[in-house]
Scaffold this active site. Sequence first.
Site, PDB file in Angstrom:
ATOM      1  N   SER A 159       0.833  -1.211   0.000  1.00 14.40           N
ATOM      2  CA  SER A 159       0.000   0.000   0.000  1.00 14.40           C
ATOM      3  C   SER A 159       0.863   1.254   0.000  1.00 14.40           C
ATOM      4  CB  SER A 159      -0.899   0.008   1.243  1.00 14.40           C
ATOM      5  OG  SER A 159      -1.490   1.274   1.422  1.00 14.40           O
TER       6      SER A 159
ATOM      7  N   TYR B  80      -2.840   5.616  -4.339  1.00 12.42           N
ATOM      8  CA  TYR B  80      -4.033   6.461  -4.455  1.00 12.42           C
ATOM      9  C   TYR B  80      -3.585   7.718  -5.177  1.00 12.42           C
ATOM     10  CZ  TYR B  80      -6.657   3.712  -0.995  1.00 12.42           C
ATOM     11  OH  TYR B  80      -7.324   2.719  -0.342  1.00 12.42           O
TER      12      TYR B  80
ATOM     13  N   THR C  50      -5.636   2.472  -7.301  1.00 12.77           N
ATOM     14  CA  THR C  50      -6.945   2.171  -6.709  1.00 12.77           C
ATOM     15  C   THR C  50      -7.917   3.273  -7.082  1.00 12.77           C
ATOM     16  OG1 THR C  50      -5.943   0.948  -4.905  1.00 12.77           O
ATOM     17  CG2 THR C  50      -8.177   1.734  -4.542  1.00 12.77           C
TER      18      THR C  50
ATOM     19  N   ARG D 238     -17.224   5.147   7.408  1.00 10.96           N
ATOM     20  CA  ARG D 238     -17.178   3.835   8.054  1.00 10.96           C
ATOM     21  C   ARG D 238     -17.601   4.065   9.498  1.00 10.96           C
ATOM     22  NH1 ARG D 238     -11.274   2.401   5.473  1.00 10.96           N
ATOM     23  NH2 ARG D 238     -11.968   2.349   3.288  1.00 10.96           N
TER      24      ARG D 238
ATOM     25  N   LYS E  92      -7.418  -1.045  -9.772  1.00 13.24           N
ATOM     26  CA  LYS E  92      -8.081  -1.817  -8.707  1.00 13.24           C
ATOM     27  C   LYS E  92      -9.373  -1.114  -8.295  1.00 13.24           C
ATOM     28  CE  LYS E  92      -7.370  -3.423  -3.918  1.00 13.24           C
ATOM     29  NZ  LYS E  92      -8.010  -2.446  -3.063  1.00 13.24           N
TER      30      LYS E  92
ATOM     31  N   HIS F 154     -13.310  -3.133  -2.615  1.00  9.88           N
ATOM     32  CA  HIS F 154     -12.477  -2.651  -1.509  1.00  9.88           C
ATOM     33  C   HIS F 154     -12.854  -3.368  -0.197  1.00  9.88           C
ATOM     34  CE1 HIS F 154      -9.728   1.005  -1.055  1.00  9.88           C
ATOM     35  NE2 HIS F 154      -9.764   0.537   0.173  1.00  9.88           N
TER      36      HIS F 154
HETATM   37  C1  FMN Z   1      -7.295  -2.572   7.062  1.00  8.27           C
HETATM   38  C2  FMN Z   1      -7.419  -2.443   5.573  1.00  8.27           C
HETATM   39  C3  FMN Z   1      -6.675  -1.479   4.912  1.00  8.27           C
HETATM   40  C4  FMN Z   1      -6.774  -1.354   3.525  1.00  8.27           C
HETATM   41  N1  FMN Z   1      -5.980  -0.442   2.891  1.00  8.27           N
HETATM   42  C5  FMN Z   1      -6.017  -0.373   1.548  1.00  8.27           C
HETATM   43  C6  FMN Z   1      -5.130   0.480   0.849  1.00  8.27           C
HETATM   44  O1  FMN Z   1      -4.298   1.163   1.446  1.00  8.27           O
HETATM   45  N2  FMN Z   1      -5.211   0.519  -0.506  1.00  8.27           N
HETATM   46  C7  FMN Z   1      -6.118  -0.239  -1.216  1.00  8.27           C
HETATM   47  O2  FMN Z   1      -6.167  -0.162  -2.441  1.00  8.27           O
HETATM   48  N3  FMN Z   1      -6.954  -1.090  -0.577  1.00  8.27           N
HETATM   49  C8  FMN Z   1      -6.913  -1.165   0.781  1.00  8.27           C
HETATM   50  N4  FMN Z   1      -7.731  -2.065   1.403  1.00  8.27           N
HETATM   51  C9  FMN Z   1      -8.613  -2.957   0.606  1.00  8.27           C
HETATM   52  C10 FMN Z   1      -7.885  -4.280   0.230  1.00  8.27           C
HETATM   53  O3  FMN Z   1      -6.860  -4.051  -0.709  1.00  8.27           O
HETATM   54  C11 FMN Z   1      -8.836  -5.299  -0.388  1.00  8.27           C
HETATM   55  O4  FMN Z   1      -9.518  -4.733  -1.485  1.00  8.27           O
HETATM   56  C12 FMN Z   1      -9.857  -5.898   0.569  1.00  8.27           C
HETATM   57  O5  FMN Z   1      -9.388  -5.927   1.900  1.00  8.27           O
HETATM   58  C13 FMN Z   1     -10.197  -7.307   0.102  1.00  8.27           C
HETATM   59  O6  FMN Z   1     -11.181  -7.873   0.847  1.00  8.27           O
HETATM   60  P1  FMN Z   1     -10.920  -8.930   2.056  1.00  8.27           P
HETATM   61  O7  FMN Z   1     -10.331  -8.159   3.183  1.00  8.27           O
HETATM   62  O8  FMN Z   1     -12.332  -9.371   2.339  1.00  8.27           O
HETATM   63  O9  FMN Z   1     -10.041 -10.057   1.565  1.00  8.27           O
HETATM   64  C14 FMN Z   1      -7.650  -2.187   2.788  1.00  8.27           C
HETATM   65  C15 FMN Z   1      -8.380  -3.172   3.470  1.00  8.27           C
HETATM   66  C16 FMN Z   1      -8.280  -3.314   4.838  1.00  8.27           C
HETATM   67  C17 FMN Z   1      -9.067  -4.387   5.525  1.00  8.27           C
HETATM   68  O1  173 Z   2      -8.155   1.851   1.838  1.00  6.58           O
HETATM   69  C1  173 Z   2      -8.624   1.561   2.900  1.00  6.58           C
HETATM   70  O2  173 Z   2      -9.515   0.706   3.031  1.00  6.58           O
HETATM   71  C2  173 Z   2      -8.145   2.195   4.079  1.00  6.58           C
HETATM   72  O3  173 Z   2      -8.511   1.719   5.109  1.00  6.58           O
HETATM   73  C3  173 Z   2      -7.251   3.367   4.055  1.00  6.58           C
HETATM   74  C4  173 Z   2      -6.281   3.455   5.036  1.00  6.58           C
HETATM   75  C5  173 Z   2      -5.451   4.564   5.070  1.00  6.58           C
HETATM   76  C6  173 Z   2      -5.601   5.577   4.147  1.00  6.58           C
HETATM   77  C7  173 Z   2      -6.565   5.478   3.166  1.00  6.58           C
HETATM   78  C8  173 Z   2      -7.389   4.373   3.120  1.00  6.58           C
END
Ligand code: FMN
Ligand code: 173
Length: 371
Positions: free
Chosen positions: A106, A130, A156, A165, A231, A255
């Site tokens: 990330s 992002y 993304t 949220r 994504k 996401h």
């Molecule tokens: C705690 C957390 C942080 C996340 N941070 C990002 C992120 O920084 N960038 C991003 O594109 N997706 C982020 N996501 C989404 C994940 O890449 C992914 O799409 C999603 O968690 C997939 O679903 P799953 O957790 O049910 O396997 C985040 C998800 C979680 C749970």
């Molecule tokens: O992308 C996400 O789901 C997420 O939790 C997040 C975390 C830090 C900065 C931006 C989004």
Amino acid sequence: MLPLTPADYRALARARLPAATWDFFEGGAGAEWTLRANRAQFRRHVLRPRVLVDVSAPDCSTELFGARLAAPFGVAPMAYHQLACPEGEIATARAARAAGALLVVSIFAGRRLEEIARAGGDAPRWLQLYWLRDRAALADLAGRAEAAGFGALVLTVDAPKVARRLRDLRNSFAVPDGVRAVNLDAALAVGAARSGSSAIEAHSVEQFDRSITWADLSWLRQKTSLPLVLKGVLTAEDARRAVDHGVDALVVSNHGGRQLDGAPPALAALPEVVDAVPADCPVLVDGGIRHGTDLAKALALGARAALIGRPVLWGLAHSGEPGARHVLDLLRTELLDTLVLSGRPTLADLDRTLLADWPPPHHLRREDPPG
Ligand SMILES: Cc1cc2nc3c(=O)[nH]c(=O)nc-3n(C[C@H](O)[C@H](O)[C@H](O)COP(=O)(O)O)c2cc1C
Ligand SMILES: O=C(O)C(=O)c1ccccc1
């Protein structure tokens, strides 16, 4: 208890994490309908096993952008792995390397890209971005990623801002002191907690550029020679548009239910995206994958690979690198079992004939009147 499934790690992780961190990891947007729907969709397919097939040498390895994977999955990009364990993304990189899985880092990683790359060695890794208002920061990251051996950039596109949220709002969630997105300038960091608001949502409103359109993709393209992955695509229309704009691969994703509540489950959107793009455009999927059978279903519907989100955090929270590695190994083991037991020993054998709808459609339901 010896953990034998990702779900076992979930229970153990929950007991070890502060409640607000747990809520940040587990939660989704709004009423969390899409979050629940991601899981429910896997239960709408059953597996049609074939018998008397030679399954003595099952193989779930694959290749993606020229890199070899032991199994067709990777770690989804997730911010701040140090919320789960002190080593953060270094532990994840070692785990992914040992498990033969792709790592998607990330933009909000807490460890430096170059360090993560060293820990990952020759294992495949991609960097997720992002679109920040600060384009100089994006250009800098693109250059550093290429220099550090990242194999693709993942933009993304389902987050013009972080969604409301409710769990994070109720917890006034903020990233704790000592955890920081070190690959960005301190000026671009998430701010402090404010009562009744989410620091992460507030930060995204300040820093994300929500005016970008398809026309802006060429700017990023021209900053890098790496393949570009989008994504967060959920429709055939956007999938075609992405291909027309020279995008190299797609991740079908909502996401993990954390952005548009009411968006379709990722697995339900997968077939229309797969059908809309040329066969040589890899389509990945994420959201709710918790079992080897879930992986088999996603691959049968045309995914080239999947990304695993929260289960990796559960493993990290349990025991850092070994926990995350075990979660990934369990998923590979479960997938291999599914290949053997369904009579489809290779990934090429996974097609739509593996699946039937569940429950089956009935002409006549019990409650329908006779005649
Ligand atoms: C705690 C957390 C942080 C996340 N941070 C990002 C992120 O920084 N960038 C991003 O594109 N997706 C982020 N996501 C989404 C994940 O890449 C992914 O799409 C999603 O968690 C997939 O679903 P799953 O957790 O049910 O396997 C985040 C998800 C979680 C749970
Ligand atoms: O992308 C996400 O789901 C997420 O939790 C997040 C975390 C830090 C900065 C931006 C989004």
